[in-house]
Design a protein around this motif. Structure first.
Motif, PDB file in Angstrom:
ATOM      1  N   ARG A   1      72.358  67.785  40.847  1.00 47.82           N
ATOM      2  CA  ARG A   1      71.066  68.454  41.067  1.00 47.82           C
ATOM      3  C   ARG A   1      71.290  69.896  41.521  1.00 47.82           C
ATOM      4  O   ARG A   1      70.580  70.808  41.095  1.00 47.82           O
ATOM      5  N   ARG A   2      72.293  70.093  42.378  1.00 45.02           N
ATOM      6  CA  ARG A   2      72.580  71.452  42.851  1.00 45.02           C
ATOM      7  C   ARG A   2      73.132  72.318  41.728  1.00 45.02           C
ATOM      8  O   ARG A   2      72.806  73.502  41.609  1.00 45.02           O
ATOM      9  N   LEU A   3      73.974  71.730  40.874  1.00 45.97           N
ATOM     10  CA  LEU A   3      74.570  72.505  39.788  1.00 45.97           C
ATOM     11  C   LEU A   3      73.559  72.850  38.705  1.00 45.97           C
ATOM     12  O   LEU A   3      73.652  73.912  38.080  1.00 45.97           O
ATOM     13  N   THR A   4      72.615  71.938  38.472  1.00 42.31           N
ATOM     14  CA  THR A   4      71.658  72.180  37.389  1.00 42.31           C
ATOM     15  C   THR A   4      70.395  72.894  37.854  1.00 42.31           C
ATOM     16  O   THR A   4      69.551  73.226  37.033  1.00 42.31           O
ATOM     17  N   ALA A   5      70.258  73.112  39.171  1.00 41.08           N
ATOM     18  CA  ALA A   5      69.075  73.828  39.669  1.00 41.08           C
ATOM     19  C   ALA A   5      68.940  75.216  39.040  1.00 41.08           C
ATOM     20  O   ALA A   5      67.842  75.606  38.636  1.00 41.08           O
TER      21      ALA A   5
ATOM     22  N   ASP B   1      60.688  88.181  38.844  1.00 42.38           N
ATOM     23  CA  ASP B   1      61.778  88.812  39.584  1.00 42.38           C
ATOM     24  C   ASP B   1      63.109  88.398  38.976  1.00 42.38           C
ATOM     25  O   ASP B   1      63.221  87.317  38.376  1.00 42.38           O
ATOM     26  N   PRO B   2      64.140  89.231  39.122  1.00 47.54           N
ATOM     27  CA  PRO B   2      65.464  88.852  38.606  1.00 47.54           C
ATOM     28  C   PRO B   2      65.938  87.545  39.226  1.00 47.54           C
ATOM     29  O   PRO B   2      65.690  87.264  40.408  1.00 47.54           O
ATOM     30  N   LEU B   3      66.603  86.732  38.436  1.00 49.28           N
ATOM     31  CA  LEU B   3      67.113  85.451  38.924  1.00 49.28           C
ATOM     32  C   LEU B   3      68.313  85.672  39.835  1.00 49.28           C
ATOM     33  O   LEU B   3      69.115  86.589  39.613  1.00 49.28           O
ATOM     34  N   PRO B   4      68.483  84.836  40.869  1.00 52.26           N
ATOM     35  CA  PRO B   4      69.677  84.955  41.720  1.00 52.26           C
ATOM     36  C   PRO B   4      70.934  84.598  40.935  1.00 52.26           C
ATOM     37  O   PRO B   4      70.982  83.552  40.281  1.00 52.26           O
ATOM     38  N   GLU B   5      71.908  85.445  40.995  1.00 42.29           N
ATOM     39  CA  GLU B   5      73.145  85.244  40.231  1.00 42.29           C
ATOM     40  C   GLU B   5      74.151  84.488  41.088  1.00 42.29           C
ATOM     41  O   GLU B   5      75.170  85.018  41.525  1.00 42.29           O
ATOM     42  N   THR B   6      73.844  83.204  41.323  1.00 42.28           N
ATOM     43  CA  THR B   6      74.675  82.348  42.168  1.00 42.28           C
ATOM     44  C   THR B   6      75.167  81.153  41.363  1.00 42.28           C
ATOM     45  O   THR B   6      74.823  80.993  40.196  1.00 42.28           O
ATOM     46  N   GLY B   7      75.964  80.293  42.041  1.00 39.37           N
ATOM     47  CA  GLY B   7      76.470  79.098  41.391  1.00 39.37           C
ATOM     48  C   GLY B   7      77.832  79.319  40.763  1.00 39.37           C
ATOM     49  O   GLY B   7      78.491  80.357  40.983  1.00 39.37           O
ATOM     50  N   PRO B   8      78.296  78.347  39.969  1.00 39.98           N
ATOM     51  CA  PRO B   8      79.588  78.492  39.287  1.00 39.98           C
ATOM     52  C   PRO B   8      79.607  79.737  38.402  1.00 39.98           C
ATOM     53  O   PRO B   8      78.577  80.278  38.029  1.00 39.98           O
ATOM     54  N   ARG B   9      80.835  80.177  38.080  1.00 38.56           N
ATOM     55  CA  ARG B   9      80.996  81.424  37.336  1.00 38.56           C
ATOM     56  C   ARG B   9      80.238  81.398  36.014  1.00 38.56           C
ATOM     57  O   ARG B   9      79.594  82.386  35.626  1.00 38.56           O
TER      58      ARG B   9
ATOM     59  N   LEU C   1      77.523  79.681  35.189  1.00 41.16           N
ATOM     60  CA  LEU C   1      76.086  79.788  35.387  1.00 41.16           C
ATOM     61  C   LEU C   1      75.680  81.166  35.865  1.00 41.16           C
ATOM     62  O   LEU C   1      74.663  81.717  35.428  1.00 41.16           O
ATOM     63  N   SER C   2      76.451  81.743  36.779  1.00 39.43           N
ATOM     64  CA  SER C   2      76.116  83.087  37.265  1.00 39.43           C
ATOM     65  C   SER C   2      76.195  84.109  36.139  1.00 39.43           C
ATOM     66  O   SER C   2      75.412  85.066  36.093  1.00 39.43           O
ATOM     67  N   SER C   3      77.137  83.906  35.193  1.00 41.32           N
ATOM     68  CA  SER C   3      77.229  84.812  34.047  1.00 41.32           C
ATOM     69  C   SER C   3      75.984  84.706  33.178  1.00 41.32           C
ATOM     70  O   SER C   3      75.476  85.714  32.666  1.00 41.32           O
ATOM     71  N   VAL C   4      75.471  83.462  32.999  1.00 40.20           N
ATOM     72  CA  VAL C   4      74.244  83.272  32.222  1.00 40.20           C
ATOM     73  C   VAL C   4      73.068  83.958  32.914  1.00 40.20           C
ATOM     74  O   VAL C   4      72.244  84.616  32.259  1.00 40.20           O
ATOM     75  N   MET C   5      72.983  83.817  34.239  1.00 44.73           N
ATOM     76  CA  MET C   5      71.898  84.464  34.977  1.00 44.73           C
ATOM     77  C   MET C   5      71.971  85.981  34.839  1.00 44.73           C
ATOM     78  O   MET C   5      70.952  86.662  34.659  1.00 44.73           O
ATOM     79  N   THR C   6      73.189  86.517  34.937  1.00 47.77           N
ATOM     80  CA  THR C   6      73.362  87.968  34.791  1.00 47.77           C
ATOM     81  C   THR C   6      72.925  88.434  33.412  1.00 47.77           C
ATOM     82  O   THR C   6      72.224  89.444  33.268  1.00 47.77           O
ATOM     83  N   ALA C   7      73.329  87.700  32.377  1.00 49.99           N
ATOM     84  CA  ALA C   7      72.958  88.071  31.010  1.00 49.99           C
ATOM     85  C   ALA C   7      71.441  87.986  30.824  1.00 49.99           C
ATOM     86  O   ALA C   7      70.835  88.838  30.160  1.00 49.99           O
TER      87      ALA C   7
END
Length: 452
Positions: A199-203, A222-230, A232-238
């Motif tokens: 649940r934490r990883l897929t949030a 608002d911009p998404l928080p760029e947290t989590g595994p590398r 997922l954070s890369s997807v958020m950044t993109a």
């Protein structure tokens, strides 16, 4: 497979728990087979063989000698005795599995009495004290109404009976109860941990999905928080970068179009003023008409372009009330609904514009607009039907193309530049829905699907 979870967290949870359960089941099955084999060996060697040996040894003894022998060979495992009658049933009618093999050792009348093992006996086996535990082979517990037991009766030639009483050997599930309980607790623990972790990883993925849906509906987020595994954070950044670039592109395009519209208004107004000085009235009328067409086209194009950056906020309103209001203001429109009210969360002004465009198009080309609203658990469907000539199916997509009019004979002065359906579909799609065209036997239908 219908039972397979559709979410990533659910599939990962099923995979992990299923793998652990399979491993534990295989381990338990192995232990069960081994334990059952050892219990069978014990029963055959130390129970059946012992009863047969005592019986054969005492066959030719006197009554006193038998009693002395039984007293000497009795122990908490098996208590031997001598009786004049049997309290059991024939071996063939008994359900006691432990003593069925006694027939292989003795060729004499055999009867059995027993009290089987219950669930409570299993619990007592592991958790009660020695003084209360039936399985600790205490002589006082045999033939007790509170404890399980078995009793074999073997008949002598003189009519007396050898009595052998003992506690049932625990079955494999009894011996493996702690292991089974441990497996159960392990599965529960793994399920809880894996559920929390997945649940934490897929949030972030759920947040990304919701944000993408909002962006697709034209919302500013608002911009998404760029947290989590590398990964997922890369997807958020993109995603954040894409959203910023898209927003900047639309803003720049609309600003440019607004500037062009403003710049065009000035020369159009100037030309209109100069046209007033043209003495030839016919020529003057033609020039003014052309300038009006140009003004209409510029305004329509700017209106269409602004749909991409509409800043109208979401609000809850009644679609039925809105359609009733449009019908009251529009000649040639008839409205019916399957429900009395239909609360919808959307951009009220934009939705009204889209419906008005569709109704106006139906009346213009089909002479009337029959509008109906239908509601189910997942969507609202608004159908607009007319009595026109319809549209060739291979040109369905073409009618939504900006500045496209199937009737080329119509002029801009009639108020149409080919943007009505384009604007309507743009608005409906920003609400997560779509426009579905279809032909009737006589007429044309457009269905506006709006998800709830």
């Amino acid at each position: 497979m219908k039972w397979r979870p559709k979410t990533l967290a659910g599939q990962f949870l099923v995979l992990m728990v299923g793998s652990v359960m399979l491993a534990q089941v295989l381990m338990l099955a192995t232990f069960m087979v081994e334990t059952d084999g050892k219990i069978d060996q014990y029963e055959r060697t130390y129970v059946l063989g012992r009863i047969a040996a005592v019986y054969k040894s005492s066959t030719y003894m006197s009554h006193e000698e038998r009693e002395q022998l039984f007293e000497n060979v009795s122990n908490p495992d098996i208590v031997f005795g001598l009786g004049l009658q049997s309290r059991g049933v024939p071996l063939e009618q008994s359900d006691e599995e432990v003593l069925r093999g006694l027939r292989e050792f003795l060729d004499a009348p055999i009867q059995i009495a027993s009290q089987p093992v219950s669930l409570w006996d299993i619990i007592r086996f592991w958790y009660q004290d020695e003084e209360e535990n039936c399985f600790l082979l205490l002589t006082e517990s045999l033939r007790s109404s509170d404890c399980p037991y078995w009793e074999a009766f073997v008949k002598y030639d003189d009519g007396s009976w050898l009595s052998a009483v003992g506690p049932p050997s625990p079955e494999a599930p009894v011996l493996l109860a702690p292991v089974i309980f441990s497996v159960f607790l392990t599965i529960i623990g793994i399920t809880i941990v894996v559920a929390l972790v997945t649940r934490r990883l897929t949030a972030p993925l759920r947040e990304l999905s919701n944000s993408a849906d909002l962006v697709g509906r034209g919302e500013d987020i608002d911009p998404l928080p760029e947290t989590g595994p590398r990964e997922l954070s890369s997807v958020m950044t993109a995603f954040n970068t894409m959203q910023e670039r898209t927003h900047r592109f639309i803003q720049d395009r609309t600003t440019m179009l607004a500037a062009i519209s403003h710049d065009l208004r000035t020369p159009i107004t100037s030309l209109r003023l100069r046209a007033e000085f043209i003495e030839n009235e016919k020529l003057q009328g033609q020039v003014i008409e052309t300038l009006d067409d140009m003004q209409t086209m510029v305004e329509s194009f700017l209106t269409f372009a602004k749909q991409d950056i509409s800043e109208e906020k979401l609000q809850e309103f009644d679609l039925v009330a809105m359609l009733n209001a449009i019908a009251a203001e529009t000649k040639g429109m008839a409205f019916t609904s399957s429900v009395e009210t239909c609360l919808y969360l959307g951009r009220k002004v934009s939705i009204r514009r889209a419906i008005s465009n569709l109704v106006g198009n139906a009346i213009k080309y089909g002479h009337e607009a029959r509008v109906r609203l239908e509601l189910d658990e997942k969507r609202v469907c608004i159908t607009i039907e007319d009595s026109g000539d319809g549209v060739p199916e291979d040109r369905f997509e073409e009618i939504f193309t900006p500045f496209t009019r199937l009737d080329q004979a119509r002029s801009v002065t009639e108020g149409s530049v080919g943007l009505g359906l384009s604007i309507a579909r743009s608005i409906v799609r920003k609400h997560g829905g779509d426009l579905i065209p279809s032909n009737l036997e006589r007429g044309f239908r457009i269905s506006a699907i709006l998800p709830l």
